[in-house]
Enzyme design. Structure first.
Site, short mmCIF file in Angstrom:
data_model
loop_
_atom_site.label_atom_id
_atom_site.label_comp_id
_atom_site.label_asym_id
_atom_site.label_seq_id
_atom_site.Cartn_x
_atom_site.Cartn_y
_atom_site.Cartn_z
CG HIS A 166 -0.28 -0.13 2.53
ND1 HIS A 166 0.27 -1.32 2.97
CD2 HIS A 166 -0.07 0.77 3.52
CE1 HIS A 166 0.78 -1.16 4.18
NE2 HIS A 166 0.60 0.09 4.54
CB CYS A 222 7.09 21.26 14.21
SG CYS A 222 5.83 22.01 13.14
CB CYS A 225 7.91 25.84 12.73
SG CYS A 225 7.78 25.00 14.33
CG HIS A 239 3.60 23.25 17.30
ND1 HIS A 239 3.87 24.61 17.47
CD2 HIS A 239 4.24 22.87 16.16
CE1 HIS A 239 4.65 25.02 16.47
NE2 HIS A 239 4.88 24.00 15.67
CD GLU A 243 3.68 25.45 12.65
OE1 GLU A 243 3.26 26.12 11.69
OE2 GLU A 243 4.77 25.68 13.20
#
Lengths: 250, 250
Positions: A166, A222, A225, A239, A243
């Site tokens: 997949h 992240c 950022c 967070h 974002e």
DNA sequence: TATTCCGATAGTGAC
DNA sequence: GTCACTATCGGAATGAG
């Protein structure tokens, strides 16, 4: 405050029917073989999970999406029981999968534009025209707007949890109630996700022999950022919602 | 199924009043200094927590008992701010504490007999006489019955959490809603508990420089039958209830 | 390497 | 090393009739 995460469940598709669709194979049914039912008989799933299918592929929505949009491309071939690295050693299959992936990426990008285009600075002119807020010469091609496709995450896991081949295609946001464990995040934001465009892998590509565990023990970074959340998964999750809001506005 | 553990709280003795009884010391009050209030002014505690006090000692019920009976002996001396190993280098204090501990042990043993004597094989004859179920010559001394005192756990922690000197005296059962973490168990069932009778410690007694952490990382061993529960604290807790029932019958 | 459930483990703050 | 609270980390079972 935070609602209890819902267990994904679709109409007419309880887990029991997953097994029963395999008929005589029921006794050997394992959780990790669940995707086989879709390639075996995609028409048996009347819900919204199957996006489309043809002779060679089935495209479905991931039952446990890790981003706001998360789909899977399932090749209908006996090679699908191989590890993706081995299956993609077959040039014919690889070319076929890459071509179909391109189509499905386009479909997913269209869905992102449909959902988030109204928030996007890059899509503003296009949206204004579509909404009749801006004049546009009849027959003239619409501005193409934001390239949502290039932001998609596309690839296979170095050590897939489901036994049938997949390809993941998903938005980069990682905002989902199904995003519950740090491994969910690292499996899409480290080299543990191998881009379908990187195949065929070089013989000496280090990803052929990954120290699988290592990717999952990395700090949580992240995707947008670069902030390091160490092992603070919950803080990362909060967070990511922020974002996501900013990302839509790009 | 299992009720939510209650937070021990006694009438007229909220945490705030612990601090306020210290008057000008309120600003420097720390959780770890909570026992000082009892030696400072035991009469200020009207609840059932203070068992008795005299010029030199205060005996209280542990606010977070780790067995069905769990009391503390608090010496009223400036030396109480020392680590117990240092305080007990003072022969006068040690002798005084050992003598008072003997008295308090007797009191605790009496309480155990009062609570559990009716279940005890060793106390059967005595109980039968007390209940009038068995004839006994007037004035003849009662059978002494079970020696509950010798089963008590008595001592100080190698690294006490409360800053004021305190001697633990408790039943061995370890059955209590306040027994919530494995450290609660190991702190009374490893050499981390140093018997008050072992003082003065030899200069080279290894307990003077314990690898404190080591005791708390040991496997969980049933105090009564010796079964090893590894790190399965919950299973140990369930087992302790069963052992408690059998122990009462001895 | 899927999920869920349960429990063991770890860090924080308390005034 | 107290408490309580939160969250992270870790193992085990998972179907089926």
């Amino acid at each position: 405050m935070s609602p209890k995460p819902k267990i994904p469940k679709e109409e007419g598709e309880p887990k029991k029917s997953l097994a029963s669709t395999r008929g005589a194979l029921t006794r050997s049914f394992k959780e990790r073989d669940g995707l086989g039912a879709y390639t075996h008989d995609p028409a048996a799933f009347p819900g919204s999970r199957v996006i489309y299918y043809n002779d060679d592929f089935v495209a479905i929505n991931d039952l446990y999406p890790k981003s706001t949009v998360h789909v899977l491309l399932l090749p209908r071939t006996p090679l699908s029981r191989l590890h993706p690295f081995d299956a993609f050693d077959n040039p014919s299959l690889l070319a076929s999968v890459q071509a179909e992936t391109a189509k499905l990426k386009h479909l997913v990008a269209t869905e992102l534009q449909r959902r988030y285009g109204r928030f996007s600075a890059q899509d503003r002119e296009r949206e204004a025209i579509l909404n009749g807020e801006k004049e546009w010469e009849a027959g003239k091609e619409l501005p193409v707007g934001r390239d949502w496709e290039k932001e998609l995450l596309v690839g296979v896991h170095a050590h897939p949890s489901m036994n049938d081949l997949h390809v993941h295609i998903l938005a980069p946001d990682m905002v989902s109630e199904c995003m519950r464990h740090r491994k969910h995040y690292t499996s899409f934001n480290t080299p543990f996700l191998v881009d379908i465009a990187d195949f065929p892998l070089a013989k000496d590509d280090p990803r052929r022999h990954p120290r699988n565990a290592e990717y999952h023990q990395r700090d949580l970074i992240c995707w947008r950022c670069g902030k390091n959340f160490l092992n603070k998964f919950k803080q990362l999750k909060e967070h990511l919602v922020e974002e996501f809001e900013e990302w839509k506005k790009e």
